[in-house]
Scaffold this motif. Structure first.
Motif, PDB file in Angstrom:
ATOM      1  N   ARG A 156       2.499  -2.290   2.548  1.00 36.04           N
ATOM      2  CA  ARG A 156       1.931  -3.217   1.564  1.00 36.04           C
ATOM      3  C   ARG A 156       0.515  -3.524   2.041  1.00 36.04           C
ATOM      4  O   ARG A 156       0.300  -3.778   3.231  1.00 36.04           O
ATOM      5  N   ASP A 158      -3.418  -5.503   1.379  1.00 35.04           N
ATOM      6  CA  ASP A 158      -4.108  -6.615   0.735  1.00 35.04           C
ATOM      7  C   ASP A 158      -5.239  -6.071  -0.127  1.00 35.04           C
ATOM      8  O   ASP A 158      -5.384  -4.848  -0.285  1.00 35.04           O
ATOM      9  N   GLY A 173       4.740  -4.460  -7.245  1.00 37.22           N
ATOM     10  CA  GLY A 173       3.379  -3.954  -7.314  1.00 37.22           C
ATOM     11  C   GLY A 173       3.362  -2.449  -7.377  1.00 37.22           C
ATOM     12  O   GLY A 173       4.390  -1.789  -7.182  1.00 37.22           O
ATOM     13  N   ARG A 177      -0.928  -2.368  -4.447  1.00 29.44           N
ATOM     14  CA  ARG A 177      -0.264  -3.133  -3.388  1.00 29.44           C
ATOM     15  C   ARG A 177       0.447  -2.274  -2.349  1.00 29.44           C
ATOM     16  O   ARG A 177       0.761  -2.773  -1.270  1.00 29.44           O
TER      17      ARG A 177
END
Length: 192
Positions: A156, A158, A173, A177
């Motif tokens: 994952r 940011d 996501g 993501r």
């Protein structure tokens, strides 16, 4: 005897596309399919299985409290079902995986489940854990890491593209993501 299948992979391996192709194959031969997808994944609208290449089909939503044997049995009673296809199978509970095995064993309907094996921390999702344990047939759908080797992990990220190491297991996501990586690059990204 009907079987329980689990097709697993990382993100972007074509799970939903493969599910939709399987449904098409059944329908092309005059057979009815029953599609299920997780209610919590509404990226493409509720009640749809949608692939990144633009294919989609209506689906029944499942919630974690649903008894999927009863859902399928009710639908089968009203309209004959030849195959059940489950998208986002990683979000199934242990009980729901057992219930889907009952669909095979008691209703003689094959169940094809498609999902991600592990989360962004390399931990098994509950649905995937029990499908790996109880499915009759397991098949890995493959995709590649940016280095060209097989991707087996997902991170994952940011908004800057940096790997996130903590957080809830479930966060819906897409490519914005999550990134699919080989184990080596997963370790490098995760340990930064």
């Amino acid at each position: 005897m009907a079987k329980l299948y689990f097709y697993y992979s990382t993100m972007n391996a074509g799970k939903s596309t493969t599910l939709l192709q399987s449904s098409f194959n059944y329908r092309e031969r005059g057979m009815d399919t029953f599609l299920l997808t997780a209610a919590l994944d509404d990226r493409y609208g509720k009640g749809k299985v949608t692939s990144r290449i633009g294919l989609s089909q209506e689906a029944e939503l499942f919630h974690q409290e649903d008894n999927l044997f009863e859902v399928v049995a009710d639908h089968h009673f009203n309209s004959s079902v030849n195959c059940v296809l489950v998208d986002e199978a990683q979000f199934l509970t242990k009980e729901q995986v057992w219930q889907l095995s009952d669909v095979c064993d008691q209703l003689s309907i094959p169940v094809l489940c498609y999902g991600i094996r592990t989360d962004f921390q390399g931990q098994l999702f509950p649905g995937s854990q029990w499908l790996l344990a109880w499915a009759d047939m397991l098949e890995e759908l493959k995709t590649i890491c940016h280095c060209g080797t097989k991707a087996t992990m997902v991170v994952r990220v940011d908004e800057n593209g940096d790997a996130i190491q903590e957080g809830s297991q479930v966060e819906i996501g897409g490519n914005d993501r999550y990134v699919s990586l080989c184990r080596r690059h997963f370790k490098e990204a995760y340990l930064r």
